[in-house]
Design a protein around this motif. Structure first.
Motif, PDB file in Angstrom:
ATOM      1  N   LEU A  42      93.260  75.860  58.560  1.00 29.26           N
ATOM      2  CA  LEU A  42      92.257  75.244  57.913  1.00 29.26           C
ATOM      3  C   LEU A  42      92.313  73.730  57.836  1.00 29.26           C
ATOM      4  O   LEU A  42      91.357  72.927  57.932  1.00 29.26           O
ATOM      5  CB  LEU A  42      92.047  75.837  56.707  1.00 29.26           C
TER       6      LEU A  42
ATOM      7  N   CYS B  80      96.747  77.129  55.839  1.00 29.04           N
ATOM      8  CA  CYS B  80      96.336  78.381  56.951  1.00 29.04           C
ATOM      9  C   CYS B  80      95.313  79.105  56.517  1.00 29.04           C
ATOM     10  O   CYS B  80      95.195  79.269  55.092  1.00 29.04           O
ATOM     11  CB  CYS B  80      97.632  78.980  57.580  1.00 29.04           C
ATOM     12  N   LYS B  81      94.439  79.733  57.301  1.00 26.09           N
ATOM     13  CA  LYS B  81      93.518  80.646  57.043  1.00 26.09           C
ATOM     14  C   LYS B  81      94.325  81.966  56.460  1.00 26.09           C
ATOM     15  O   LYS B  81      95.205  82.368  57.172  1.00 26.09           O
ATOM     16  CB  LYS B  81      92.605  80.714  58.199  1.00 26.09           C
ATOM     17  N   TYR B  82      93.582  82.618  55.810  1.00 26.69           N
ATOM     18  CA  TYR B  82      94.176  83.885  55.081  1.00 26.69           C
ATOM     19  C   TYR B  82      93.925  84.858  55.951  1.00 26.69           C
ATOM     20  O   TYR B  82      92.815  84.865  56.887  1.00 26.69           O
ATOM     21  CB  TYR B  82      94.019  84.171  53.592  1.00 26.69           C
ATOM     22  N   ASP B  83      94.835  85.927  56.005  1.00 28.97           N
ATOM     23  CA  ASP B  83      94.898  86.969  56.943  1.00 28.97           C
ATOM     24  C   ASP B  83      94.723  86.848  58.660  1.00 28.97           C
ATOM     25  O   ASP B  83      94.057  87.144  59.436  1.00 28.97           O
ATOM     26  CB  ASP B  83      93.304  87.882  56.700  1.00 28.97           C
ATOM     27  N   VAL B  84      95.561  85.821  58.888  1.00 27.01           N
ATOM     28  CA  VAL B  84      95.684  85.372  60.398  1.00 27.01           C
ATOM     29  C   VAL B  84      97.306  85.539  60.702  1.00 27.01           C
ATOM     30  O   VAL B  84      98.001  85.582  59.654  1.00 27.01           O
ATOM     31  CB  VAL B  84      95.113  83.965  60.982  1.00 27.01           C
TER      32      VAL B  84
ATOM     33  N   VAL C 240      97.578  79.361  51.699  1.00 29.59           N
ATOM     34  CA  VAL C 240      96.816  80.160  52.565  1.00 29.59           C
ATOM     35  C   VAL C 240      95.593  80.509  51.761  1.00 29.59           C
ATOM     36  O   VAL C 240      95.556  80.644  50.577  1.00 29.59           O
ATOM     37  CB  VAL C 240      97.521  81.416  53.078  1.00 29.59           C
ATOM     38  N   MET C 241      94.443  80.281  52.437  1.00 30.96           N
ATOM     39  CA  MET C 241      93.100  80.579  51.528  1.00 30.96           C
ATOM     40  C   MET C 241      92.033  81.240  52.795  1.00 30.96           C
ATOM     41  O   MET C 241      92.241  80.722  53.935  1.00 30.96           O
ATOM     42  CB  MET C 241      92.725  79.598  50.768  1.00 30.96           C
ATOM     43  N   ASN C 242      91.040  81.522  52.327  1.00 29.94           N
ATOM     44  CA  ASN C 242      89.909  81.955  53.311  1.00 29.94           C
ATOM     45  C   ASN C 242      89.207  80.720  53.292  1.00 29.94           C
ATOM     46  O   ASN C 242      89.055  79.843  52.506  1.00 29.94           O
ATOM     47  CB  ASN C 242      89.175  83.322  52.618  1.00 29.94           C
ATOM     48  N   GLU C 243      88.187  80.623  54.422  1.00 33.66           N
ATOM     49  CA  GLU C 243      87.529  79.581  54.452  1.00 33.66           C
ATOM     50  C   GLU C 243      86.424  79.213  53.427  1.00 33.66           C
ATOM     51  O   GLU C 243      86.246  77.867  53.129  1.00 33.66           O
ATOM     52  CB  GLU C 243      86.556  79.698  55.801  1.00 33.66           C
ATOM     53  N   GLU C 244      86.052  80.203  52.692  1.00 34.97           N
ATOM     54  CA  GLU C 244      85.145  80.002  51.665  1.00 34.97           C
ATOM     55  C   GLU C 244      85.750  79.163  50.453  1.00 34.97           C
ATOM     56  O   GLU C 244      85.366  78.177  49.926  1.00 34.97           O
ATOM     57  CB  GLU C 244      84.626  81.056  51.049  1.00 34.97           C
ATOM     58  N   GLU C 245      87.150  79.497  50.111  1.00 37.47           N
ATOM     59  CA  GLU C 245      87.734  79.184  49.201  1.00 37.47           C
ATOM     60  C   GLU C 245      88.315  77.568  49.703  1.00 37.47           C
ATOM     61  O   GLU C 245      88.091  76.687  48.759  1.00 37.47           O
ATOM     62  CB  GLU C 245      89.286  79.703  49.011  1.00 37.47           C
TER      63      GLU C 245
END
Length: 138
Positions: A38, A79-83, A118-123
Motif C-alpha cells: 500500500l 502491506c495490504k491485509y489478506d495478501v 498491514v491494513m486494508n485499503e480503506e483503513e
C-alpha cells in the motif's frame, strides 16, 4: 614549457555515477506499483499523482548504498491485509532489480524489506489520505 603528462597515452577514461536519490526514486516508483504493497513507511503514496506532488517525498522509507557497480536497498512498507506478503516481496525484488539494472546498469546485490504494518485499503486511505489531502477539521 612543461612537457604534457601522458600517463594513459591514448586511453580514454569515463565514469558514470548516481546519487543515492536517483536510486531511491527508482525504487519508490517501482515499489508503489507492486500489488500488495500500500505504501512506504514515511512516504504515503496512494496514487500515481501523489508520488510526484511537492508535499510528498518518494524517497522516505528507502535506504540505499550505491557503489560503482552494485546497489543495496532497504525499504519499510505498509502491506495490504489478506495478501501473500512473501509473494509481494518476491515481486518487489524482481521489479526493483530489473528497473535498477535497466536504468543504471547497476546490479542489485541486496534487498531488504521491513513490513511496518498491514491494513486494508480503506483503513490506509482513511488514515493517510486524510492526513495529506485535508486536515479533517482537526
Amino acid at each position: 614549457m612543461a612537457e604534457p603528462v601522458q600517463e594513459n597515452s591514448g586511453e580514454f577514461k569515463s565514469k558514470l555515477t548516481f546519487d543515492d536519490v536517483v536510486i531511491k526514486k527508482i525504487v519508490g516508483v517501482v515499489i508503489s506499483e507492486v500489488d500488495g504493497i500500500l505504501g512506504l513507511s514515511g512516504n504515503l503514496f496512494t496514487d500515481f499523482a501523489d508520488r510526484f506532488r511537492d508535499t510528498g517525498d518518494i524517497t522516505k522509507g528507502i535506504g540505499v548504498e550505491v557503489g560503482t557497480k552494485q546497489v543495496a536497498v532497504d525499504v519499510s512498507v505498509i502491506c495490504k491485509y489478506d495478501v501473500n506478503i512473501s509473494e509481494a516481496f518476491d515481486r518487489a525484488v524482481e521489479r526493483v532489480k530489473e528497473a535498477i539494472l535497466y536504468m543504471t546498469g547497476l546490479d542489485l546485490v541486496e534487498f531488504n524489506m521491513n513490513v511496518d504494518d498491514v491494513m486494508n485499503e480503506e483503513e490506509f486511505l482513511e488514515k493517510y489520505r486524510g492526513k495529506d489531502s485535508s486536515n479533517n477539521n482537526n
